[in-house]
Scaffold this motif. Structure first.
Motif, PDB file in Angstrom:
ATOM      1  N   SER A 173       0.646  -1.413   0.258  1.00 12.88           N
ATOM      2  CA  SER A 173       0.124   0.118   0.211  1.00 12.88           C
ATOM      3  C   SER A 173       0.042   1.000  -0.254  1.00 12.88           C
ATOM      4  O   SER A 173       1.922   1.130   1.217  1.00 12.88           O
TER       5      SER A 173
ATOM      6  N   ASN B  47      -6.632   0.647   6.096  1.00 11.20           N
ATOM      7  CA  ASN B  47      -7.689  -0.859   6.263  1.00 11.20           C
ATOM      8  C   ASN B  47      -7.016  -1.920   4.777  1.00 11.20           C
ATOM      9  O   ASN B  47      -6.458  -1.414   4.612  1.00 11.20           O
ATOM     10  N   ASN B  48      -7.301  -3.197   5.502  1.00 14.56           N
ATOM     11  CA  ASN B  48      -7.298  -3.933   4.895  1.00 14.56           C
ATOM     12  C   ASN B  48      -5.699  -4.702   4.450  1.00 14.56           C
ATOM     13  O   ASN B  48      -5.510  -4.494   3.132  1.00 14.56           O
ATOM     14  N   VAL B  49      -4.814  -4.343   5.134  1.00 14.21           N
ATOM     15  CA  VAL B  49      -3.139  -4.424   4.546  1.00 14.21           C
ATOM     16  C   VAL B  49      -2.879  -5.535   5.094  1.00 14.21           C
ATOM     17  O   VAL B  49      -1.924  -6.048   3.983  1.00 14.21           O
TER      18      VAL B  49
ATOM     19  N   GLY C  73      -5.298  -3.224   9.759  1.00  9.76           N
ATOM     20  CA  GLY C  73      -4.668  -1.685   9.187  1.00  9.76           C
ATOM     21  C   GLY C  73      -4.430  -1.343  10.659  1.00  9.76           C
ATOM     22  O   GLY C  73      -4.802  -1.569  11.789  1.00  9.76           O
TER      23      GLY C  73
END
Length: 173
Positions: A8, A22-24, A149
């Motif tokens: 990211s 988020n969602n990393v 995240g």
């Protein structure tokens, strides 16, 4: 030999003082490297970090953090100085208005719900009226849950970001 894989890259939104990435985190990596060049629009504002799970930002008191701040203009400081504000994961990066700062953080096992999430951080900044300073931090999030995240926010005031970015890498073995 390990390698870094960019997951990211997020530019600071100068209309806000908080950002959520988020969602990393996933099962793909056990270790993540977070590199920040974030800064705020006004000096003397530092970025703090909290983790996120599937429900959003985690503001509980399960964070444990310890920091040494090294300043060229006076003696060593230990942070936090009290345990009254433990709803944050601690200092993330030192920022100094337009002068900027920088931070490198390693986060260990964030997605594994059987382990605590641990982190180490080093950051540096410079204030024209005081000089250079650096910070070393260790952090533990003492709850066994899956972290997805991070939330970076202004821990000192409501000044918005002045620029910079955050890059998150997965570290493969």
């Amino acid at each position: 030999m390990s390698s870094l894989n960019l997951i990211s890259e997020t530019n600071a939104d100068t209309s806000t003082s908080s950002m959520e990435i988020n969602n990393v985190f996933s099962n793909d990596y056990k270790v993540y490297k977070v590199v920040s060049t974030l800064r705020f629009q006004t000096a003397d504002n530092d970025a703090y970090i909290r983790y996120m799970n599937s429900s959003g930002v985690i503001t509980s008191s399960n964070y444990d953090t310890a920091s040494h701040m090294y300043r060229s203009h006076d003696s060593l400081l230990l942070r936090p100085t009290t345990r009254t504000n433990l709803n944050y994961g601690g200092y993330f990066t030192l920022t100094t208005g337009t002068t900027g700062g920088g931070s490198v953080e390693y986060i260990y096992n964030p997605f594994d719900s059987n382990l605590y999430t641990l982190a180490i951080n080093q950051s540096i900044g410079h204030l024209a009226s005081y000089g250079s300073y650096g910070l070393k931090t260790i952090r533990a999030y003492k709850n066994q849950e899956s972290i997805t995240g991070i939330n970076i926010y202004n821990g000192n005031a409501s000044n918005n970001f002045g620029g910079g970015k955050i890059r998150i890498y997965g570290v493969s073995e």
